[in-house]
Write a protein that holds these residues in place. Structure first.
Motif, mmCIF file in Angstrom:
data_model
loop_
_atom_site.group_PDB
_atom_site.id
_atom_site.type_symbol
_atom_site.label_atom_id
_atom_site.label_comp_id
_atom_site.label_asym_id
_atom_site.label_seq_id
_atom_site.Cartn_x
_atom_site.Cartn_y
_atom_site.Cartn_z
ATOM 1 N N TYR A 90 0.981 -10.826 -10.939
ATOM 2 C CA TYR A 90 0.796 -10.777 -9.489
ATOM 3 C C TYR A 90 1.324 -12.079 -8.876
ATOM 4 N N SER A 91 1.481 -12.083 -7.562
ATOM 5 C CA SER A 91 1.700 -13.346 -6.865
ATOM 6 C C SER A 91 0.397 -13.665 -6.136
ATOM 7 N N SER A 92 0.246 -14.918 -5.716
ATOM 8 C CA SER A 92 -0.998 -15.281 -5.043
ATOM 9 C C SER A 92 -1.126 -14.474 -3.746
ATOM 10 N N SER A 93 -2.372 -14.238 -3.351
ATOM 11 C CA SER A 93 -2.644 -13.388 -2.199
ATOM 12 C C SER A 93 -3.969 -13.798 -1.571
ATOM 13 N N SER A 94 -4.091 -13.653 -0.261
ATOM 14 C CA SER A 94 -5.362 -13.957 0.402
ATOM 15 C C SER A 94 -6.365 -12.819 0.221
#
Length: 186
Positions: A13-17
């Motif tokens: 995944y990529s970072s996410s809020s």
């Protein structure tokens, strides 16, 4: 072979809020994450022949660990090296203690095989910032960390483990405080 368990990573995944669940977009930003995602795609092809579990591990920590986030932070605190924290918070994580992973894998091995693919996020129940982890490590080490606050926005790398909780009966995972104490009990 009746059942295959593949150890993947949340780095697919990529970072996410938002909480990352198994349907979140996979956009790795490292060679490690990209190769794990490629391996996941290969492993998926075998679901026609036997049961397949793909486990995406989030921020694993425990005793005797080397070259990972927690031991790196411990080393920096002990050696007085600078720890950088975006907006004084750093990244937000959902760490999981290594013994909990061992218990989950043992459960999956002993559970009845099924005829499909399971993709599971393997992460703890607590959501915590890197600054909170540093504070707890400072207390355990009795050493003040050298912190540099950056203007960058904090990143979020927090997993949603609801899918795991539906199949795994004992989901009272080790708390961060108890896990860190166990890291230092050796």
């Amino acid at each position: 072979i009746k059942h295959f368990i593949f150890a993947s990573t949340a780095n697919v995944y990529s970072s996410s809020s938002k909480l990352l669940d198994e349907t979140s977009k996979t956009i790795p930003d490292s060679f490690y994450g990209a190769t794990k995602l490629c391996a996941e795609n290969i492993v998926r092809q075998y679901q026609k022949f036997f049961s397949v579990d793909i486990l995406r591990f989030f921020t694993v920590y425990g005793p005797n660990q080397k070259n990972m986030l927690f031991p790196s932070i411990i080393k920096k605190i002990k050696e007085g090296e600078k720890i950088t924290l975006a907006k004084g918070l750093g990244i937000f994580l959902s760490p999981i203690f290594v013994k909990d992973i061992s218990n989950i894998i043992n459960f999956l091995i002993s559970s009845c095989p099924y005829k499909k693919l399971r993709l599971l996020n393997i992460c703890g129940n607590e959501k915590i910032s890197l600054s909170e982890i540093v504070k707890r490590l400072e207390a355990l080490l009795k050493i003040k960390a050298r912190i540099e606050i950056l203007k960058d926005e904090p990143r979020f790398f927090i997993g949603n483990n609801n899918k795991l909780k539906k199949i795994y009966p004992d989901n009272n995972f080790t708390s961060i405080d108890n896990g860190l104490k166990r890291v230092f009990s050796i």
